[in-house]
Design a protein around this motif. Structure first.
Motif, mmCIF file in Angstrom:
data_model
loop_
_atom_site.group_PDB
_atom_site.id
_atom_site.type_symbol
_atom_site.label_atom_id
_atom_site.label_comp_id
_atom_site.label_asym_id
_atom_site.label_seq_id
_atom_site.Cartn_x
_atom_site.Cartn_y
_atom_site.Cartn_z
ATOM 1 N N HIS A 120 0.854 -0.828 -0.258
ATOM 2 C CA HIS A 120 -0.434 -0.174 0.186
ATOM 3 C C HIS A 120 0.681 0.822 -0.156
ATOM 4 O O HIS A 120 0.695 2.689 -0.309
ATOM 5 C CB HIS A 120 -0.779 0.142 1.347
ATOM 6 C CG HIS A 120 -1.424 1.588 1.529
ATOM 7 N ND1 HIS A 120 -2.707 1.674 1.061
ATOM 8 C CD2 HIS A 120 -1.405 2.228 2.353
ATOM 9 C CE1 HIS A 120 -3.178 2.525 1.002
ATOM 10 N NE2 HIS A 120 -2.904 3.037 2.263
ATOM 11 N N LYS A 121 1.713 0.969 1.120
ATOM 12 C CA LYS A 121 3.068 2.339 0.649
ATOM 13 C C LYS A 121 3.995 2.410 -0.098
ATOM 14 O O LYS A 121 4.550 3.313 -0.856
ATOM 15 C CB LYS A 121 3.567 1.982 1.866
ATOM 16 C CG LYS A 121 3.229 1.879 3.722
ATOM 17 C CD LYS A 121 4.074 2.284 4.281
ATOM 18 C CE LYS A 121 3.637 2.274 5.608
ATOM 19 N NZ LYS A 121 4.118 4.393 5.689
ATOM 20 N N LYS A 122 3.248 1.065 -1.342
ATOM 21 C CA LYS A 122 4.712 1.180 -2.301
ATOM 22 C C LYS A 122 6.049 1.633 -2.391
ATOM 23 O O LYS A 122 7.736 2.026 -2.643
ATOM 24 C CB LYS A 122 4.257 2.487 -3.201
ATOM 25 C CG LYS A 122 2.798 2.383 -3.836
ATOM 26 C CD LYS A 122 3.005 4.207 -5.202
ATOM 27 C CE LYS A 122 1.043 3.074 -5.613
ATOM 28 N NZ LYS A 122 -0.066 3.548 -5.094
ATOM 29 N N LEU A 123 6.596 0.660 -0.985
ATOM 30 C CA LEU A 123 8.036 0.370 -0.435
ATOM 31 C C LEU A 123 8.441 -1.098 -0.854
ATOM 32 O O LEU A 123 7.271 -1.692 -0.496
ATOM 33 C CB LEU A 123 8.071 0.864 0.649
ATOM 34 C CG LEU A 123 7.768 1.970 1.219
ATOM 35 C CD1 LEU A 123 7.708 2.915 2.390
ATOM 36 C CD2 LEU A 123 8.697 3.587 0.190
ATOM 37 N N PRO A 124 9.712 -1.467 -1.168
ATOM 38 C CA PRO A 124 9.915 -2.470 -0.831
ATOM 39 C C PRO A 124 9.701 -3.230 0.617
ATOM 40 O O PRO A 124 10.437 -3.218 1.425
ATOM 41 C CB PRO A 124 11.511 -2.999 -2.061
ATOM 42 C CG PRO A 124 12.237 -1.357 -0.774
ATOM 43 C CD PRO A 124 10.947 -0.713 -1.046
#
Length: 321
Positions: A120-124
């Protein structure tokens, strides 16, 4: 000729205290202590990789409740005979205060919840997983102290010097109450303290993971899979020693099979994937944009690089400022 008498490890006289009507459970306190310690170390480790420490707090908010639910589900599924069937009360499956949390289920569902959050945060996910992996196994080791207070997770009867004495406990009415009662001083059995073996293994693997991560600069999820492999390796052999009640498949405890399968999966994934560490920009691009470069300095300090290298980073920070 004098015989050498060695005292066994005594169990605590009780695992629950009452503050008026409120029960204070040692098991819960141990788990909470493990979580706090893990959080404190994870914040520093993730920041050293270039991540925003606030992400660790967000992960904890979703992982802790998911882990509790996952741990309970795993326990109920693998020990379903305790709750379902003739003469059993299925509502007891929801009574988490009576004990019964499967670490494997807690890690799996907790990891899935964090994966959803990071997506959701668009983080790996991999850098965060690598940062927290050693702290998870440390928290598991601290949590095993709760099993000591509950007089559970023990092995076969033994006469080794470090044998654990299991006491007979009763409640105020004089009825047998192994979890909530107080010891009468009567020793039921002297057993292998397998909870202690797992505690020692977990703490040792914490230091091994910290060393391997720093020595080889692991990344891309490698530390996490190394954690899974190391934990399940120790758990496999410890499960073979346990003699408390458990569901068996083909003569082996369910956790023995699960540990073996997860160990194989973890080793295969670890050997096949890239292991180089992500750059801070890969970990969190927005956090490491111009003006957020102190995360790089924090990383240099954490790794203990030379003063010259650290000064170079600080120079970059001043130029960007």
């Amino acid at each position: 000729m004098h015989s050498l008498i060695l005292a066994n490890i005594p169990s605590p006289p009780q695992g629950v205290w009452y503050l008026g009507p409120i029960p204070i459970r040692a098991y819960a306190l141990c788990i909470m202590t493990g979580i706090v310690v893990a959080l404190a170390i994870s914040l520093r480790r993730y920041a050293a990789r270039g991540g925003n420490p606030d992400t660790v707090w967000d992960a904890a908010i979703v992982a802790i409740p998911a882990g509790i639910v996952g741990g309970r589900l795993y326990h109920v599924i693998t020990d379903h005979d305790k709750y379902f069937g003739e003469g059993k009360d299925p509502w007891k499956a929801f009574n988490i205060s009576a004990g019964g949390l499967g670490i494997i289920g807690a890690v799996v569902l907790g990891a899935l919840a964090v994966w959803a959050m990071m997506r959701h945060k668009k983080l790996p996910l991999a850098p965060l997983a690598d940062a927290v992996a050693p702290t998870i196994i440390l928290a598991q080791g601290i949590g095993r102290l709760g099993n000591y207070f509950n007089q559970e997770l023990y092995g076969a009867e033994t006469n080794v010097p470090w044998a654990l004495d299991i006491y007979y406990r009763v409640n105020d009415a004089g009825n047998y109450a192994p979890l909530t009662g107080r010891s009468t001083g009567e020793v039921i059995a002297s057993v292998h303290p397998t909870f202690l073996y797992e505690l020692i293994w977990n703490v040792a693997m914490f230091f091994v993971l910290i060393w391997a991560d720093k020595r080889f600069r692991l990344g891309r999820g490698s530390v996490f899979w190394l954690y899974v492999a190391s934990y399940t390796l120790g758990r496999f052999f410890i499960e073979l020693m346990r003699r408390d009640e458990a569901t068996h498949i083909l003569g082996l405890r369910v956790n023995t099979w699960v540990s073996a399968i997860l160990f194989i999966v973890a080793v295969v994934v670890f050997l096949r994937q890239r292991k180089d560490r992500e750059t801070p920009e890969e970990v969190d691009p927005s956090y490491n944009s111009a003006g957020s470069a102190p995360a790089r300095v924090s990383e240099a300090e954490y790794r203990g690089e030379t003063e010259h290298t650290q000064a170079t980073y600080e120079g970059e920070v001043r130029q960007r400022g």
